[in-house]
Design an enzyme around this catalytic site. Structure first.
Site, PDB file in Angstrom:
ATOM      1  CB  SER A 121     -44.902  48.356 -15.314  1.00 41.48           C
ATOM      2  OG  SER A 121     -44.778  49.751 -15.240  1.00 41.48           O
ATOM      3  CG  HIS A 142     -45.386  43.527 -14.187  1.00 45.73           C
ATOM      4  ND1 HIS A 142     -44.794  43.547 -15.422  1.00 45.73           N
ATOM      5  CD2 HIS A 142     -46.269  44.564 -14.187  1.00 45.73           C
ATOM      6  CE1 HIS A 142     -45.290  44.537 -16.127  1.00 45.73           C
ATOM      7  NE2 HIS A 142     -46.190  45.174 -15.406  1.00 45.73           N
ATOM      8  CD  GLU A 154     -42.765  40.404 -16.754  1.00 44.07           C
ATOM      9  OE1 GLU A 154     -42.128  40.230 -17.801  1.00 44.07           O
ATOM     10  OE2 GLU A 154     -42.937  41.548 -16.264  1.00 44.07           O
ATOM     11  CG  ASN A 192     -43.377  46.564 -19.804  1.00 43.51           C
ATOM     12  OD1 ASN A 192     -44.207  46.447 -20.704  1.00 43.51           O
ATOM     13  ND2 ASN A 192     -43.708  46.844 -18.566  1.00 43.51           N
TER      14      ASN A 192
END
Ligand code: CAA
Length: 287
Positions: A121, A142, A154, A192
């Site tokens: 991540s 991801h 992702e 994130n």
């Protein structure tokens, strides 16, 4: 199934690994999932069985599809069983040394053309790729929790990832029924980078007296239509995971918005990690 990717290996059968293995097998791929010991493997496989039962009870798949999904999976503790995989997706603990060691083990058994992918991540894809003998055939994939439900993946191209590897990984995500987006190899990628400062800000807002935990959650679900308020989501993602990602982003960008609040650090130190520990911003009595 894509023309050149038929058999998938998944390293790790935790929350993310089990979800990734489940969606691969559900889409018809022969899937080998590897854990370090039998107890962790059984825990992961029982998570997969529960998820398939839930999908069935919601009318998402038939009983026959659920049975075929399980039949397409090989659950193992032996890395050698990954021989013949065209793509290996690593979803083990977020530790560079542990990842580097498992890549070495895998590279001893897979072919030269096999693509290695990491579900990290927040670690740097270029750095992980550099620990392998195939930095050109290394990519970030991801996924999001819960993997069987969340549509996004992702796809991260490191400095050494070739255009061909990226294109094959991107096509693979489409075959999985996911919606891939291209994300740059910068800490936090896209989601994130935007989500974590919001979650950290919710903690700061609460500490500054903006509202109670329950009211902030209610405000963001009812006022913005988010499926979960920030504190419910923090508990869902895990406070340790959030703290870890925030620190990596702070290290990379040196911006205050990525700095984890003192309360988050202390909750992690106290073992209040959210749902997984039974206690976080809310309490989760054992079932
Ligand atoms: N397989 C397939 N489909 C499933 C399923 C399964 N195992 N379990 C549930 N579903 C489906 C349901 O059928 C339902 O579909 P429909 O809308 O078509 O009916 C849908 O998924 C929602 O399921 P539920 O009704 O059981 O659950 P819910 O409405 O309470 O939603 C939730 C649960 C999906 C988790 C929702 O609360 C949500 O989206 N929360 C936010 C999650 C999020 O933000 N995740 C990202 C975290 S960040 C991250 O992962 C990255 C990182 O690096 C930290």
């Amino acid at each position: 199934m894509t023309e050149d990717i038929r058999k998938i290996g998944v390293l790790g059968c935790g929350l993310m690994g089990s979800g990734i293995a489940e969606v691969c097998a559900r889409q018809g791929f022969a899937t080998v999932v590897r854990e370090v010991d039998d107890a962790l493997l059984e825990r992961g496989m029982s998570r997969i069985r529960s998820s398939l039962e839930k999908a069935q009870s919601r009318g998402k798949i038939s009983e026959a599809d659920a049975a075929q999904t399980l039949a397409r999976m090989i659950a193992t503790t032996d890395v050698a069983d990954l021989a013949g995989c065209d793509l290996v997706i690593e979803a083990v603990t977020e530790n560079k040394d542990v990842k580097a060691q498992i890549y070495r083990d895998v590279e001893n058994v897979v072919g030269a053309q096999t693509i290695l992918a990491s579900n990290t991540s927040s670690l740097c894809i270029t750095e992980l790729a550099a620990t392998t003998s195939r930095p050109d055939r290394f990519v970030g994939l991801h996924f999001f929790n819960p993997v069987p439900v969340m549509k996004l993946v992702e796809v991260i191209r490191g400095l050494t990832t070739t255009a061909d590897t990226f294109a094959r990984a991107h096509r693979f995500c489409l075959t999985l029924g996911k919606e891939p987006v291209a994300a740059a190899d910068r800490a936090g990628f896209i989601v994130n980078r935007l989500l974590v400062p919001y979650l950290l800000d919710a903690i700061r807002a609460h500490e500054e007296g903006a509202g109670s935990i329950a009211d902030i959650d209610r405000a963001m679900t009812l006022g913005c239509g988010y499926p979960m308020g920030p504190f419910t989501l923090l508990d869902f993602v895990g406070l340790d995971t959030t703290y870890w990602i925030a620190n990596i982003m702070f290290d990379e960008f040196r911006e205050a918005r990525f700095a984890p609040p003192a309360l988050l650090k202390r909750m992690v130190l106290a073992g209040k990690l959210g749902r997984k520990s039974g206690s976080g911003f809310y309490e989760y009595p054992a079932k």
